[in-house]
Design a protein around this motif. Structure first.
Motif, PDB file in Angstrom:
ATOM      1  N   LEU A  95       0.969  -1.288   0.089  1.00  0.00           N
ATOM      2  CA  LEU A  95       0.038  -0.061  -0.289  1.00  0.00           C
ATOM      3  C   LEU A  95       1.031   1.188   0.131  1.00  0.00           C
ATOM      4  O   LEU A  95       2.291   1.219   0.325  1.00  0.00           O
ATOM      5  N   PRO A  96       0.306   2.281  -0.364  1.00  0.00           N
ATOM      6  CA  PRO A  96       1.116   3.769  -0.457  1.00  0.00           C
ATOM      7  C   PRO A  96       1.200   4.449   0.949  1.00  0.00           C
ATOM      8  O   PRO A  96       0.379   3.765   1.940  1.00  0.00           O
ATOM      9  N   LYS A  97       2.245   5.106   0.879  1.00  0.00           N
ATOM     10  CA  LYS A  97       1.860   6.032   2.258  1.00  0.00           C
ATOM     11  C   LYS A  97       0.973   7.287   2.372  1.00  0.00           C
ATOM     12  O   LYS A  97       0.629   7.561   1.255  1.00  0.00           O
ATOM     13  N   ALA A  98       0.629   7.516   3.617  1.00  0.00           N
ATOM     14  CA  ALA A  98      -0.185   8.700   3.617  1.00  0.00           C
ATOM     15  C   ALA A  98       0.356   9.940   3.053  1.00  0.00           C
ATOM     16  O   ALA A  98       1.566  10.021   3.339  1.00  0.00           O
ATOM     17  N   GLY A  99      -0.361  10.729   2.415  1.00  0.00           N
ATOM     18  CA  GLY A  99       0.254  11.818   1.909  1.00  0.00           C
ATOM     19  C   GLY A  99       0.403  11.949   0.321  1.00  0.00           C
ATOM     20  O   GLY A  99       0.393  12.831  -0.306  1.00  0.00           O
ATOM     21  N   THR A 100       0.196  10.302  -0.177  1.00  0.00           N
ATOM     22  CA  THR A 100       0.320  10.400  -1.534  1.00  0.00           C
ATOM     23  C   THR A 100      -0.872  10.627  -2.520  1.00  0.00           C
ATOM     24  O   THR A 100      -2.048  10.567  -1.754  1.00  0.00           O
ATOM     25  N   LYS A 101      -0.957  11.501  -3.274  1.00  0.00           N
ATOM     26  CA  LYS A 101      -2.092  11.988  -4.335  1.00  0.00           C
ATOM     27  C   LYS A 101      -2.361  10.704  -5.398  1.00  0.00           C
ATOM     28  O   LYS A 101      -1.180  10.359  -5.896  1.00  0.00           O
ATOM     29  N   PHE A 102      -3.529  10.793  -5.522  1.00  0.00           N
ATOM     30  CA  PHE A 102      -4.032   9.763  -6.650  1.00  0.00           C
ATOM     31  C   PHE A 102      -5.200  10.244  -7.394  1.00  0.00           C
ATOM     32  O   PHE A 102      -5.882  11.138  -7.037  1.00  0.00           O
ATOM     33  N   ASN A 103      -5.195   9.992  -8.697  1.00  0.00           N
ATOM     34  CA  ASN A 103      -6.295  10.371  -9.561  1.00  0.00           C
ATOM     35  C   ASN A 103      -6.931   9.121  -9.600  1.00  0.00           C
ATOM     36  O   ASN A 103      -6.704   7.930  -9.297  1.00  0.00           O
ATOM     37  N   ALA A 104      -8.266   9.349 -10.031  1.00  0.00           N
ATOM     38  CA  ALA A 104      -9.424   8.344 -10.068  1.00  0.00           C
ATOM     39  C   ALA A 104      -8.865   7.150 -10.993  1.00  0.00           C
ATOM     40  O   ALA A 104      -8.477   7.540 -11.887  1.00  0.00           O
ATOM     41  N   MET A 105      -8.946   6.000 -10.500  1.00  0.00           N
ATOM     42  CA  MET A 105      -8.453   4.653 -11.230  1.00  0.00           C
ATOM     43  C   MET A 105      -7.056   4.515 -11.456  1.00  0.00           C
ATOM     44  O   MET A 105      -6.804   3.632 -12.286  1.00  0.00           O
ATOM     45  N   GLN A 106      -6.179   5.455 -10.706  1.00  0.00           N
ATOM     46  CA  GLN A 106      -4.898   5.110 -10.903  1.00  0.00           C
ATOM     47  C   GLN A 106      -4.402   3.944  -9.674  1.00  0.00           C
ATOM     48  O   GLN A 106      -5.035   3.687  -8.908  1.00  0.00           O
ATOM     49  N   GLU A 107      -3.452   3.180 -10.174  1.00  0.00           N
ATOM     50  CA  GLU A 107      -3.083   2.224  -9.574  1.00  0.00           C
ATOM     51  C   GLU A 107      -2.521   2.651  -7.964  1.00  0.00           C
ATOM     52  O   GLU A 107      -1.690   3.375  -8.098  1.00  0.00           O
ATOM     53  N   PHE A 108      -2.847   2.137  -7.031  1.00  0.00           N
ATOM     54  CA  PHE A 108      -2.511   2.526  -5.521  1.00  0.00           C
ATOM     55  C   PHE A 108      -1.735   1.575  -4.882  1.00  0.00           C
ATOM     56  O   PHE A 108      -0.929   1.655  -3.860  1.00  0.00           O
ATOM     57  N   GLY A 109      -1.637   0.174  -5.399  1.00  0.00           N
ATOM     58  CA  GLY A 109      -0.998  -1.057  -4.739  1.00  0.00           C
ATOM     59  C   GLY A 109      -1.329  -2.267  -5.365  1.00  0.00           C
ATOM     60  O   GLY A 109      -1.645  -2.378  -6.373  1.00  0.00           O
ATOM     61  N   VAL A 110      -0.761  -3.212  -4.467  1.00  0.00           N
ATOM     62  CA  VAL A 110      -0.809  -4.563  -5.321  1.00  0.00           C
ATOM     63  C   VAL A 110      -0.867  -5.703  -4.008  1.00  0.00           C
ATOM     64  O   VAL A 110      -0.948  -5.391  -3.079  1.00  0.00           O
ATOM     65  N   VAL A 111      -1.980  -6.365  -4.199  1.00  0.00           N
ATOM     66  CA  VAL A 111      -2.242  -7.425  -3.303  1.00  0.00           C
ATOM     67  C   VAL A 111      -1.936  -8.935  -3.943  1.00  0.00           C
ATOM     68  O   VAL A 111      -2.138  -9.348  -5.287  1.00  0.00           O
ATOM     69  N   GLU A 112      -1.206  -9.659  -3.125  1.00  0.00           N
ATOM     70  CA  GLU A 112      -0.580 -10.877  -3.768  1.00  0.00           C
ATOM     71  C   GLU A 112      -1.428 -12.176  -2.781  1.00  0.00           C
ATOM     72  O   GLU A 112      -1.681 -12.049  -1.679  1.00  0.00           O
ATOM     73  N   SER A 113      -1.759 -13.086  -3.446  1.00  0.00           N
ATOM     74  CA  SER A 113      -2.285 -14.407  -2.893  1.00  0.00           C
ATOM     75  C   SER A 113      -1.676 -15.592  -3.357  1.00  0.00           C
ATOM     76  O   SER A 113      -0.564 -15.454  -4.013  1.00  0.00           O
ATOM     77  N   VAL A 114      -2.074 -16.450  -2.788  1.00  0.00           N
ATOM     78  CA  VAL A 114      -1.243 -17.869  -3.089  1.00  0.00           C
ATOM     79  C   VAL A 114      -1.432 -18.367  -4.719  1.00  0.00           C
ATOM     80  O   VAL A 114      -0.744 -19.039  -5.218  1.00  0.00           O
ATOM     81  N   LYS A 115      -2.673 -17.547  -5.134  1.00  0.00           N
ATOM     82  CA  LYS A 115      -2.927 -17.934  -6.900  1.00  0.00           C
ATOM     83  C   LYS A 115      -2.311 -16.928  -7.643  1.00  0.00           C
ATOM     84  O   LYS A 115      -1.933 -17.216  -8.792  1.00  0.00           O
ATOM     85  N   THR A 116      -2.468 -15.777  -7.502  1.00  0.00           N
ATOM     86  CA  THR A 116      -1.970 -14.813  -8.061  1.00  0.00           C
ATOM     87  C   THR A 116      -1.481 -13.168  -7.603  1.00  0.00           C
ATOM     88  O   THR A 116      -1.656 -13.051  -6.338  1.00  0.00           O
ATOM     89  N   VAL A 117      -1.159 -12.250  -8.468  1.00  0.00           N
ATOM     90  CA  VAL A 117      -1.109 -10.819  -7.952  1.00  0.00           C
ATOM     91  C   VAL A 117      -1.917 -10.193  -8.479  1.00  0.00           C
ATOM     92  O   VAL A 117      -2.364 -10.182  -9.954  1.00  0.00           O
ATOM     93  N   SER A 118      -2.570  -9.031  -7.906  1.00  0.00           N
ATOM     94  CA  SER A 118      -3.509  -8.286  -8.572  1.00  0.00           C
ATOM     95  C   SER A 118      -3.325  -6.878  -8.084  1.00  0.00           C
ATOM     96  O   SER A 118      -2.929  -6.505  -7.015  1.00  0.00           O
TER      97      SER A 118
ATOM     98  N   MET B 224      -8.394  -0.604   3.180  1.00  0.00           N
ATOM     99  CA  MET B 224      -6.889  -0.487   2.806  1.00  0.00           C
ATOM    100  C   MET B 224      -6.369   0.958   2.814  1.00  0.00           C
ATOM    101  O   MET B 224      -5.495   1.192   3.679  1.00  0.00           O
ATOM    102  N   ILE B 225      -7.144   1.929   2.656  1.00  0.00           N
ATOM    103  CA  ILE B 225      -6.801   3.338   2.361  1.00  0.00           C
ATOM    104  C   ILE B 225      -8.044   4.284   2.731  1.00  0.00           C
ATOM    105  O   ILE B 225      -9.057   3.829   2.297  1.00  0.00           O
ATOM    106  N   LYS B 226      -7.607   5.367   3.324  1.00  0.00           N
ATOM    107  CA  LYS B 226      -8.621   6.375   3.326  1.00  0.00           C
ATOM    108  C   LYS B 226      -8.168   7.732   2.750  1.00  0.00           C
ATOM    109  O   LYS B 226      -7.213   7.992   2.835  1.00  0.00           O
TER     110      LYS B 226
END
Length: 125
Positions: A42-65, A99-101
Motif C-alpha cells: 500500500l502507498p504512504k499517507a500523503g500520496t496523491k492519486f487520480n481516480a482509477m490510478q493504481e495504488f497498490g498490489v495484493v498477492e495471494s497464493v494464486k496470483t498478484v492483482s 486499505m486506505i482512506k
C-alpha cells in the motif's frame, strides 16, 4: 449480500463515504477470487492519486492483482495492520480489511461507481 451503504468499482474495490473521506478496500468477491492473501503493498499517507490510478498490489497464493483507487485525492490514512496480517482482508473485506482512506478531491468521481445491486449484477455475468 453486498452492503448497500458502499459504492463499488468494476475493478472490485469498494468505497465508503463519510463526509469528504472515502475508505477503500476490495470486495468479498475479489478476496474470494484471489484466495488466501499473503502480501499487500500500500502507498504512504500523503500520496496523491487520480481516480482509477493504481495504488497498490495484493498477492495471494494464486496470483498478484493490482489495486485501483476509485476516487481522486490525498491518502490520509493507511491500514498498516494489513502488512503483518494480510489475511484480515479474507476474513473481513468490507470492515477491518479496509486499505486506505482518501480525502476526496472530486466527489463527482463517485458518480461513476456502482450501487450494491449493480455490482452484484456485474459479478453474476
Amino acid at each position: 449480500m453486498y452492503p448497500t451503504n458502499l459504492k463499488y468499482s468494476s475493478e472490485h474495490e469498494w468505497v465508503k463515504v463519510e463526509g469528504g473521506t472515502a475508505t477503500i478496500g476490495i470486495t468479498d468477491y475479489a478476496q474470494n477470487e484471489l484466495g488466501d492473501i499473503v502480501y499487500i503493498e500500500l502507498p504512504k499517507a500523503g500520496t496523491k492519486f487520480n481516480a482509477m490510478q493504481e495504488f497498490g498490489v495484493v498477492e495471494s497464493v494464486k496470483t498478484v492483482s493490482t489495486l485501483y483507487c476509485p476516487v481522486s485525492g490525498d491518502i490520509i490514512d493507511v491500514n498498516n495492520s494489513l502488512s503483518s496480517k494480510p489475511e484480515i482482508i479474507n476474513n473481513d473485506p468490507h470492515g477491518k480489511g479496509w486499505m486506505i482512506k482518501v480525502k476526496m478531491a472530486n466527489p463527482s468521481d463517485l458518480d461513476r461507481l456502482l450501487s450494491a445491486s449493480d455490482y452484484e449484477a456485474l459479478i453474476k455475468k
